[in-house]
Design a protein around this motif. Structure first.
Motif, short mmCIF file in Angstrom:
data_model
loop_
_atom_site.label_atom_id
_atom_site.label_comp_id
_atom_site.label_asym_id
_atom_site.label_seq_id
_atom_site.Cartn_x
_atom_site.Cartn_y
_atom_site.Cartn_z
N ILE A 111 -33.19 -55.52 75.47
CA ILE A 111 -33.21 -55.73 76.92
C ILE A 111 -34.31 -56.72 77.29
O ILE A 111 -34.09 -57.65 78.09
N GLY A 112 -35.51 -56.54 76.71
CA GLY A 112 -36.58 -57.49 76.97
C GLY A 112 -36.25 -58.89 76.52
O GLY A 112 -36.50 -59.87 77.23
N GLY A 113 -35.66 -59.01 75.34
CA GLY A 113 -35.26 -60.31 74.83
C GLY A 113 -34.18 -60.94 75.69
O GLY A 113 -34.18 -62.16 75.91
N ALA A 114 -33.24 -60.13 76.19
CA ALA A 114 -32.16 -60.67 77.02
C ALA A 114 -32.72 -61.24 78.33
O ALA A 114 -32.30 -62.32 78.78
N LEU A 115 -33.68 -60.54 78.94
CA LEU A 115 -34.28 -61.05 80.17
C LEU A 115 -35.02 -62.35 79.92
O LEU A 115 -34.86 -63.34 80.67
N GLN A 116 -35.82 -62.38 78.85
CA GLN A 116 -36.55 -63.60 78.51
C GLN A 116 -35.57 -64.73 78.18
O GLN A 116 -35.76 -65.88 78.62
N PHE A 123 -34.42 -71.64 83.35
CA PHE A 123 -35.64 -72.41 83.64
C PHE A 123 -36.31 -72.84 82.33
O PHE A 123 -37.41 -72.36 81.99
N PRO A 124 -35.69 -73.72 81.59
CA PRO A 124 -36.21 -74.09 80.25
C PRO A 124 -37.59 -74.74 80.31
O PRO A 124 -38.35 -74.64 79.34
N ALA A 125 -37.95 -75.35 81.40
CA ALA A 125 -39.25 -76.01 81.48
C ALA A 125 -40.39 -75.03 81.59
O ALA A 125 -41.55 -75.36 81.30
N HIS A 126 -40.11 -73.80 82.01
CA HIS A 126 -41.17 -72.82 82.26
C HIS A 126 -41.22 -71.69 81.23
O HIS A 126 -42.24 -71.01 81.12
N PHE A 127 -40.14 -71.46 80.51
CA PHE A 127 -40.11 -70.29 79.63
C PHE A 127 -40.01 -70.63 78.15
O PHE A 127 -39.68 -69.78 77.33
N GLY A 128 -40.31 -71.86 77.79
CA GLY A 128 -40.50 -72.21 76.40
C GLY A 128 -39.24 -72.28 75.58
O GLY A 128 -38.17 -71.79 75.98
N PRO A 129 -39.34 -72.86 74.39
CA PRO A 129 -38.16 -73.06 73.53
C PRO A 129 -37.77 -71.84 72.72
O PRO A 129 -36.62 -71.71 72.30
N GLY A 173 -47.43 -54.86 86.42
CA GLY A 173 -47.80 -55.83 87.45
C GLY A 173 -48.12 -57.19 86.88
O GLY A 173 -47.69 -58.23 87.41
N ILE A 174 -48.87 -57.21 85.78
CA ILE A 174 -49.19 -58.49 85.13
C ILE A 174 -47.93 -59.17 84.62
O ILE A 174 -47.72 -60.37 84.80
N SER A 175 -47.05 -58.38 83.99
CA SER A 175 -45.81 -58.95 83.45
C SER A 175 -44.92 -59.48 84.57
O SER A 175 -44.33 -60.57 84.44
N LEU A 176 -44.83 -58.74 85.67
CA LEU A 176 -44.00 -59.19 86.79
C LEU A 176 -44.56 -60.47 87.41
O LEU A 176 -43.80 -61.40 87.72
N PHE A 177 -45.88 -60.52 87.58
CA PHE A 177 -46.49 -61.70 88.20
C PHE A 177 -46.21 -62.96 87.39
O PHE A 177 -45.76 -63.99 87.93
N PHE A 178 -46.45 -62.89 86.08
CA PHE A 178 -46.27 -64.09 85.26
C PHE A 178 -44.79 -64.37 84.94
O PHE A 178 -44.46 -65.45 84.46
N THR A 179 -43.92 -63.39 85.21
CA THR A 179 -42.49 -63.69 85.15
C THR A 179 -42.06 -64.49 86.38
O THR A 179 -41.28 -65.44 86.28
N GLY A 188 -49.47 -67.93 77.08
CA GLY A 188 -48.39 -68.14 76.11
C GLY A 188 -47.70 -66.87 75.70
O GLY A 188 -47.11 -66.80 74.62
N VAL A 189 -47.74 -65.85 76.57
CA VAL A 189 -47.13 -64.56 76.27
C VAL A 189 -45.75 -64.49 76.92
O VAL A 189 -45.56 -65.01 78.03
N ALA A 190 -44.80 -63.86 76.25
CA ALA A 190 -43.45 -63.69 76.80
C ALA A 190 -43.47 -62.52 77.78
O ALA A 190 -43.00 -61.42 77.49
N HIS A 191 -43.99 -62.77 78.98
CA HIS A 191 -44.16 -61.69 79.97
C HIS A 191 -42.82 -61.11 80.42
O HIS A 191 -42.73 -59.91 80.70
N ALA A 192 -41.79 -61.95 80.50
CA ALA A 192 -40.48 -61.43 80.91
C ALA A 192 -39.93 -60.44 79.87
O ALA A 192 -39.31 -59.43 80.22
#
Length: 305
Positions: A111-116, A123-129, A173-179, A188-192
């Protein structure tokens, strides 16, 4: 072979079996070692197919939703995830049982991987390759732990005492903010992926799936499928049930004193082994009074020897 030689009649085991948590930690460490070995000696581009990328959705590389959970980028990366498993997963495994624990861990990671991954497509420019790491699954296990023990005190960074539910809110809260604000200052953390894992873990408990008597969705589908089997198959099962009921009635008519007079090998194979199989499948609470008396008689035989 006498009763005392049977493994289930001994006082205890010399070595306890490894828990699913420990096995999972070992697997993650071995995979990381193989990554390092490949970096130096083989230099094969295997990670290009195993890391979670946007191609998971655009080209159907769906296996990446599973394989990315076993890869790590640095010793610190894997150490943090191993510590998370060690502190939270052991308790969760004890509550859920080995099978449901593994399903919950992998499911939260998916589920976490699917959201990320979806955000990587949109949004490929913001969420990395690409994304890798066990932290989505670990986040889900942490969320389950907190939902089960919300008042438990946790030492944040091994120093600061904080309630488990408060730490969950801070982490979410931290994960939601940086998502929502995918700034490079997020480290460089996969917050989503973390957010998706946390939400999946909370949902697991809210749906009651931490209770073994609550069916998982696909278990209900399987049971319905079994009821849809052809008439001949159902008729055959009814015949087997009737035959089993006759045999069980004959069993009940024989007294425990009579069966314990059997030779030791016959007594074990015909009486003791089926009871132990029943305990393994349905628990000790499923035993009848007669079956309990037979086990007690078996223990007495062993004590005499």
């Amino acid at each position: 072979m006498g009763l005392a030689d049977r493994h289930y009649m001994r006082e205890g085991r010399r070595f306890a079996p490894l828990s699913a948590t420990v096995i999972l930690m070992i697997v993650l460490a071995v995979v990381f070692a193989l990554q390092c070995f490949n970096d130096v000696y083989l230099q094969k581009p295997v990670e290009r197919w195993l890391v979670l990328t946007s191609e998971c959705f655009t080209r159907g590389y769906v296996w990446q939703l599973l394989t990315f959970q076993f890869l790590h980028g640095s010793p610190w990366h894997i150490l943090c995830n191993l510590l998370g498993l060690w502190f939270f997963a052991r308790f969760v495994e004890n509550v859920l049982g080995k099978r449901r624990f593994l399903i919950a861990y992998v499911g939260c990671g998916v589920i976490g991987g699917a959201l990320q991954g979806l955000l990587m497509v949109l949004f490929p420019a913001h969420f990395g390759p690409g994304v890798y790491g066990a932290s989505a699954g670990v986040s889900g296990i942490f969320a389950i732990f907190v939902c089960l023990l919300p008042d438990n005190e946790i030492r944040w960074n091994f120093l600061i005492p904080i309630r488990a539910d408060v730490l969950l809110w801070i982490t979410a809260g931290i994960s939601l903010f940086f998502t929502l604000v995918p700034s490079a200052r997020g480290g460089g953390v996969a917050h989503a992926a973390h957010l998706g894992g946390l939400l999946a873990g909370v949902a697991w408990v809210r749906l009651g799936w931490h209770r073994d008597f609550v069916q998982l969705p696909w278990e209900g589908l399987f049971n319905r499928w079994r009821r849809w089997q052809p008439f001949e198959s159902r008729q055959r099962k009814r015949e087997l049930v009737r035959a089993a009921s006759v045999r069980s009635r004959q069993w009940r008519e024989a007294s425990p004193d009579t069966v314990t007079d059997l030779p030791p090998e016959e007594f074990i194979s015909k009486e003791v082994d089926p009871i132990l199989d029943k305990i393994s499948a349905h628990g000790i609470q499923s035993l009848t009074e007669r079956e309990r008396k037979i086990l007690e008689a078996a223990r007495k035989k062993m004590a005499k020897q």
